[in-house]
Scaffold this motif. Structure first.
Motif, mmCIF file in Angstrom:
data_model
loop_
_atom_site.group_PDB
_atom_site.id
_atom_site.type_symbol
_atom_site.label_atom_id
_atom_site.label_comp_id
_atom_site.label_asym_id
_atom_site.label_seq_id
_atom_site.Cartn_x
_atom_site.Cartn_y
_atom_site.Cartn_z
ATOM 1 N N ALA A 44 0.866 -1.173 0.000
ATOM 2 C CA ALA A 44 0.000 0.000 0.000
ATOM 3 C C ALA A 44 0.907 1.229 0.000
ATOM 4 C CB ALA A 44 -0.908 -0.004 1.226
ATOM 5 N N VAL A 45 0.527 2.238 -0.745
ATOM 6 C CA VAL A 45 1.381 3.410 -0.930
ATOM 7 C C VAL A 45 0.587 4.679 -0.626
ATOM 8 C CG1 VAL A 45 2.806 4.660 -2.597
ATOM 9 C CG2 VAL A 45 2.589 2.173 -2.780
ATOM 10 N N ALA A 46 1.246 5.621 0.051
ATOM 11 C CA ALA A 46 0.618 6.911 0.340
ATOM 12 C C ALA A 46 1.683 7.985 0.448
ATOM 13 C CB ALA A 46 -0.190 6.840 1.631
ATOM 14 N N GLN A 47 1.286 9.190 0.159
ATOM 15 C CA GLN A 47 2.171 10.352 0.333
ATOM 16 C C GLN A 47 2.194 10.686 1.825
ATOM 17 O OE1 GLN A 47 3.690 12.274 -2.356
ATOM 18 N NE2 GLN A 47 4.859 13.039 -0.628
ATOM 19 N N ALA A 48 3.379 10.747 2.419
ATOM 20 C CA ALA A 48 3.509 11.117 3.824
ATOM 21 C C ALA A 48 3.563 12.642 3.945
ATOM 22 C CB ALA A 48 4.764 10.482 4.415
ATOM 23 N N ASP A 49 3.331 13.148 5.137
ATOM 24 C CA ASP A 49 3.314 14.594 5.371
ATOM 25 C C ASP A 49 4.665 15.252 5.107
ATOM 26 O OD1 ASP A 49 0.673 14.405 6.090
ATOM 27 O OD2 ASP A 49 1.093 14.295 8.243
ATOM 28 N N ASP A 50 5.746 14.523 5.267
ATOM 29 C CA ASP A 50 7.087 15.096 5.116
ATOM 30 C C ASP A 50 7.616 15.037 3.680
ATOM 31 O OD1 ASP A 50 7.607 12.391 4.869
ATOM 32 O OD2 ASP A 50 9.030 12.294 6.532
ATOM 33 N N GLY A 51 6.747 14.703 2.717
ATOM 34 C CA GLY A 51 7.170 14.637 1.323
ATOM 35 C C GLY A 51 7.672 13.276 0.897
ATOM 36 N N ARG A 52 7.880 12.411 1.855
ATOM 37 C CA ARG A 52 8.309 11.048 1.538
ATOM 38 C C ARG A 52 7.100 10.220 1.098
ATOM 39 N NH1 ARG A 52 13.443 9.808 4.208
ATOM 40 N NH2 ARG A 52 14.062 11.645 5.367
ATOM 41 N N ILE A 53 7.404 9.075 0.536
ATOM 42 C CA ILE A 53 6.363 8.115 0.175
ATOM 43 C C ILE A 53 6.390 7.006 1.225
ATOM 44 C CG2 ILE A 53 5.535 6.499 -1.576
ATOM 45 C CD1 ILE A 53 5.517 9.452 -2.467
ATOM 46 N N GLU A 54 5.225 6.645 1.727
ATOM 47 C CA GLU A 54 5.129 5.560 2.702
ATOM 48 C C GLU A 54 4.718 4.289 1.972
ATOM 49 O OE1 GLU A 54 2.892 4.338 6.843
ATOM 50 O OE2 GLU A 54 2.751 6.390 6.114
ATOM 51 N N PHE A 55 5.465 3.229 2.211
ATOM 52 C CA PHE A 55 5.203 1.916 1.626
ATOM 53 C C PHE A 55 4.870 0.966 2.770
ATOM 54 C CE2 PHE A 55 8.121 4.145 -1.140
ATOM 55 C CZ PHE A 55 7.617 3.920 -2.407
ATOM 56 N N ASP A 56 3.636 0.495 2.812
ATOM 57 C CA ASP A 56 3.200 -0.460 3.826
ATOM 58 C C ASP A 56 3.137 -1.838 3.173
ATOM 59 O OD1 ASP A 56 2.923 1.478 5.813
ATOM 60 O OD2 ASP A 56 0.868 1.929 5.216
ATOM 61 N N VAL A 57 3.999 -2.719 3.649
ATOM 62 C CA VAL A 57 4.144 -4.052 3.076
ATOM 63 C C VAL A 57 3.404 -5.066 3.944
ATOM 64 C CG1 VAL A 57 5.800 -5.823 2.365
ATOM 65 C CG2 VAL A 57 6.437 -3.394 2.246
ATOM 66 N N THR A 58 2.621 -5.925 3.292
ATOM 67 C CA THR A 58 1.929 -7.018 3.970
ATOM 68 C C THR A 58 2.161 -8.289 3.162
ATOM 69 O OG1 THR A 58 0.208 -5.493 4.718
ATOM 70 C CG2 THR A 58 -0.298 -7.857 4.825
ATOM 71 N N VAL A 59 2.608 -9.332 3.857
ATOM 72 C CA VAL A 59 2.809 -10.624 3.201
ATOM 73 C C VAL A 59 2.125 -11.687 4.043
ATOM 74 C CG1 VAL A 59 4.467 -12.252 2.225
ATOM 75 C CG2 VAL A 59 5.106 -9.843 2.468
ATOM 76 N N ALA A 60 1.205 -12.418 3.432
ATOM 77 C CA ALA A 60 0.521 -13.513 4.112
ATOM 78 C C ALA A 60 1.072 -14.835 3.574
ATOM 79 C CB ALA A 60 -0.978 -13.434 3.891
ATOM 80 N N VAL A 61 1.499 -15.701 4.487
ATOM 81 C CA VAL A 61 2.013 -17.016 4.130
ATOM 82 C C VAL A 61 1.218 -18.073 4.890
ATOM 83 C CG1 VAL A 61 4.335 -16.100 3.690
ATOM 84 C CG2 VAL A 61 3.799 -17.038 5.944
ATOM 85 N N PRO A 62 1.145 -19.292 4.361
ATOM 86 C CA PRO A 62 0.417 -20.346 5.072
ATOM 87 C C PRO A 62 1.251 -20.924 6.216
ATOM 88 C CG PRO A 62 1.265 -21.179 3.000
ATOM 89 C CD PRO A 62 1.599 -19.720 3.038
ATOM 90 N N THR A 63 0.572 -21.406 7.230
ATOM 91 C CA THR A 63 1.264 -22.112 8.305
ATOM 92 C C THR A 63 1.775 -23.444 7.765
ATOM 93 O OG1 THR A 63 -0.763 -23.208 9.018
ATOM 94 C CG2 THR A 63 -0.197 -21.108 10.118
ATOM 95 N N LEU A 64 2.619 -24.083 8.530
ATOM 96 C CA LEU A 64 3.170 -25.375 8.140
ATOM 97 C C LEU A 64 2.049 -26.393 7.894
ATOM 98 C CD1 LEU A 64 5.761 -27.066 7.754
ATOM 99 C CD2 LEU A 64 5.613 -27.630 10.184
ATOM 100 N N SER A 65 1.095 -26.463 8.811
ATOM 101 C CA SER A 65 0.030 -27.456 8.675
ATOM 102 C C SER A 65 -0.870 -27.186 7.466
ATOM 103 C CB SER A 65 -0.818 -27.526 9.951
ATOM 104 O OG SER A 65 -1.396 -26.283 10.233
#
Length: 171
Positions: A44-65
């Motif tokens: 997910a990407v958004a413009q931050a207040d300080d002029g930077r770009i914020e990158f929010d990373v999410t990774v879903a993986v399965p459990t062993l079972s």
């Protein structure tokens, strides 16, 4: 976490996403899917207040079972998760910008979710660093594959790809 609304994403970021070979430029559920992994990796990407770009990373993986054919003892499942969580915490410096990373790891049912946020002035470097986090999670997951179990997808595909990349024929 930022909420990627295509109209809120700066043009320079949209161009960087469009030009990146590991990211789909069509946001789904408010985030850009990472296509270089069989896991559900999103940025997910958004413009931050300080002029930077914020990158929010999410990774879903399965459990062993969730990926093993047959039963996995609870003690093995818990040990696998604790080891995965410790390995993710050692993410270190996988980014070009040297971000101070401290990913969160949560288990819910048959899924484990890793989240991390980073900011950068340079949209291409930030996007590359966000993808590097996804790649680290995938590599860490593969390290946690326990021999002796019969696995289904996506583990069999990941192992095959790793063998092909490493030049191993599996012996």
């Amino acid at each position: 976490m930022s909420d990627t609304d295509d109209s809120a994403v700066p043009g320079r970021v949209r161009r960087a996403v469009r030009d990146h070979d590991a990211v789909d430029d069509d946001p789904t559920d408010g985030a850009f899917p990472v296509t270089s992994t069989p896991f559900d990796g999103r940025i997910a990407v958004a413009q931050a207040d300080d002029g930077r770009i914020e990158f929010d990373v999410t990774v879903a993986v399965p459990t062993l079972s969730a990926v093993v054919e047959g039963e996995v003892a609870e003690v093995v499942e818990d040990g696998w998760y604790e080891t995965f969580e410790r390995r993710i915490a050692t993410i270190g410096d996988v980014t070009a910008a040297g971000h101070d990373l401290d990913p969160a790891v949560e288990r819910s049912g048959e899924a484990v979710t890793v989240t991390e946020s980073l900011r950068d002035l340079n949209e291409q470097r930030g996007l590359n660093d966000a993808v590097a986090v996804v790649d680290f999670v995938e590599g860490t997951y593969v390290q946690g594959v326990i021999p002796g179990y019969e696995y289904g997808e996506p583990v069999t595909g990941l192992i095959s790809r790793a063998r092909a990349t490493g030049g191993s024929d599996g012996y």
